[in-house]
Design a protein around this motif. Structure first.
Motif, PDB file in Angstrom:
ATOM      1  N   UNK A   1      32.317  33.655 -23.015  1.00  0.00           N
ATOM      2  CA  UNK A   1      33.354  33.850 -24.029  1.00  0.00           C
ATOM      3  C   UNK A   1      33.569  32.551 -24.796  1.00  0.00           C
ATOM      4  N   UNK A   2      33.798  32.651 -26.088  1.00  0.00           N
ATOM      5  CA  UNK A   2      34.043  31.465 -26.908  1.00  0.00           C
ATOM      6  C   UNK A   2      35.514  31.070 -26.850  1.00  0.00           C
ATOM      7  N   UNK A   3      35.997  30.847 -25.635  1.00  0.00           N
ATOM      8  CA  UNK A   3      37.385  30.466 -25.408  1.00  0.00           C
ATOM      9  C   UNK A   3      37.436  29.335 -24.388  1.00  0.00           C
ATOM     10  N   UNK A   4      38.452  28.486 -24.481  1.00  0.00           N
ATOM     11  CA  UNK A   4      38.619  27.410 -23.515  1.00  0.00           C
ATOM     12  C   UNK A   4      38.942  27.981 -22.142  1.00  0.00           C
ATOM     13  N   UNK A   5      38.504  27.267 -21.110  1.00  0.00           N
ATOM     14  CA  UNK A   5      38.643  27.781 -19.757  1.00  0.00           C
ATOM     15  C   UNK A   5      40.105  27.924 -19.344  1.00  0.00           C
TER      16      UNK A   5
ATOM     17  N   UNK B   1      35.288  42.504 -10.101  1.00  0.00           N
ATOM     18  CA  UNK B   1      35.830  41.369  -9.362  1.00  0.00           C
ATOM     19  C   UNK B   1      35.285  40.100  -9.985  1.00  0.00           C
ATOM     20  N   UNK B   2      36.172  39.264 -10.517  1.00  0.00           N
ATOM     21  CA  UNK B   2      35.755  37.997 -11.132  1.00  0.00           C
ATOM     22  C   UNK B   2      35.502  36.979 -10.026  1.00  0.00           C
ATOM     23  N   UNK B   3      34.261  36.546  -9.936  1.00  0.00           N
ATOM     24  CA  UNK B   3      33.853  35.615  -8.890  1.00  0.00           C
ATOM     25  C   UNK B   3      34.212  34.184  -9.250  1.00  0.00           C
ATOM     26  N   UNK B   4      34.000  33.812 -10.512  1.00  0.00           N
ATOM     27  CA  UNK B   4      34.197  32.410 -10.889  1.00  0.00           C
ATOM     28  C   UNK B   4      34.349  32.288 -12.394  1.00  0.00           C
ATOM     29  N   UNK B   5      35.112  31.278 -12.797  1.00  0.00           N
ATOM     30  CA  UNK B   5      35.229  30.885 -14.200  1.00  0.00           C
ATOM     31  C   UNK B   5      34.713  29.456 -14.296  1.00  0.00           C
ATOM     32  N   UNK B   6      33.811  29.224 -15.243  1.00  0.00           N
ATOM     33  CA  UNK B   6      33.195  27.900 -15.329  1.00  0.00           C
ATOM     34  C   UNK B   6      33.090  27.467 -16.783  1.00  0.00           C
ATOM     35  N   UNK B   7      33.285  26.161 -16.970  1.00  0.00           N
ATOM     36  CA  UNK B   7      33.114  25.563 -18.288  1.00  0.00           C
ATOM     37  C   UNK B   7      32.602  24.148 -18.123  1.00  0.00           C
TER      38      UNK B   7
ATOM     39  N   UNK C   1      35.378  18.392 -25.103  1.00  0.00           N
ATOM     40  CA  UNK C   1      35.761  19.721 -24.652  1.00  0.00           C
ATOM     41  C   UNK C   1      34.886  20.760 -25.343  1.00  0.00           C
ATOM     42  N   UNK C   2      34.804  21.927 -24.751  1.00  0.00           N
ATOM     43  CA  UNK C   2      33.975  22.983 -25.317  1.00  0.00           C
ATOM     44  C   UNK C   2      34.744  24.290 -25.334  1.00  0.00           C
ATOM     45  N   UNK C   3      34.571  25.058 -26.388  1.00  0.00           N
ATOM     46  CA  UNK C   3      35.215  26.364 -26.499  1.00  0.00           C
ATOM     47  C   UNK C   3      34.277  27.426 -25.952  1.00  0.00           C
ATOM     48  N   UNK C   4      33.877  27.262 -24.712  1.00  0.00           N
ATOM     49  CA  UNK C   4      32.972  28.229 -24.106  1.00  0.00           C
ATOM     50  C   UNK C   4      33.247  28.299 -22.608  1.00  0.00           C
ATOM     51  N   UNK C   5      33.448  29.516 -22.132  1.00  0.00           N
ATOM     52  CA  UNK C   5      33.738  29.728 -20.711  1.00  0.00           C
ATOM     53  C   UNK C   5      32.828  30.823 -20.170  1.00  0.00           C
TER      54      UNK C   5
END
Length: 254
Positions: free
Chosen positions: A80-84, A107-113, A123-127
């Motif tokens: 996703x083009x959103x900040x984590x 089930x969301x296993x992990x969020x990473x950026x 910073x990056x606008x990608x998660x």
């Protein structure tokens, strides 16, 4: 709990079982792991729901969690083009959108950026949202089926996520990176290259040595032939093309 007010406000807790390995979100009841590294098997957790009314009514149930020794191969990555930090705040809504559009439990296993990496300079606008989908039989849906459905529902998912984030959203399916070669394989490749290089260098040396010996051998043979011709012919030709007697000089006869 259909009650209103404090009587309908539920808080969840773990009251029995392996509470060191697991924890629970007291507001949502979502159970997650704390540390199960190196552990396998089925864990039985006693979960309690308690309302906040004056009487403090409670209910309990047992939750069985099976920990597999191998990681799942059906984890899908959605970028996703959103900040984590924004995605983290809306992870429940993201999960709801995916479940609604895919038709499976998610089930969301992990969020990473890359923001999480110390060496990240900006910073990056990608998660990356890593998740697993489960069907009605509580079996993991194959990753390829999930990816296919994500691509088919891409437009609708982006529309719903734009409502969640109040901003334009791009949702792209990412392929898992190829597995890195093991250190043993890398070492074997390096040794193979070095060995091949050594063999080539040795072979080149042998060939050059043979050529050098052949060249000197030919030169020696030519000299021998010239000497033999000079002995057989009492009159040899000198450098200037004139005849030269091979008879001993007079001073040698003395």
């Amino acid at each position: 709990d259909p009650d209103s007010g404090d009587n309908g406000l539920l808080l969840y807790s773990l009251v029995g079982g392996q509470t060191d390995e697991f924890d629970i979100n007291e507001n949502t009841g979502q159970i997650f792991t704390v540390s199960v590294a190196g552990k396998t098997g089925t864990f039985h957790l006693q979960v309690q729901a308690a309302d906040q009314g004056t009487r403090g009514l409670t209910a309990q149930t047992t939750v069985s969690v099976t920990v597999d020794s191998s990681s799942s191969s059906n984890i899908v990555m959605l970028v996703l083009n959103q900040k984590i930090n924004v995605v983290e705040r809306h992870s429940a809504e993201v999960q709801r959108v995916l479940e609604d559009k895919l038709g499976w439990d998610v089930y969301i296993v992990d969020l990473y950026s890359k923001e999480m990496e110390r060496e990240a300079r900006s910073s990056t606008d990608e998660t990356q949202v890593k998740f697993i989908a489960f069907d009605e039989a509580h079996q993991q849906v194959p990753a390829e089926d999930v990816k296919r459905s994500l691509r088919e529902q891409k437009g609708d998912i982006e529309v719903e996520l734009e409502k969640v984030f109040s901003a334009p959203v791009s949702a792209a399916v990412a392929e898992a990176p190829a597995a890195a070669a093991s250190p043993e394989l890398v070492a074997a490749i390096v040794l193979g290259v070095l060995l091949a290089g050594t063999c080539v260098a040795f072979l080149a040396y042998v060939l050059l040595d043979l050529r050098r010996k052949r060249k000197h051998g030919k030169q020696d043979l030519v000299k021998k032939v010239e000497i033999m011709e000079g002995i057989d012919n009492p009159w040899a030709v000198d450098k200037n093309g004139s005849l030269k007697s091979l008879e001993k000089p007079e001073h040698m006869n003395n």
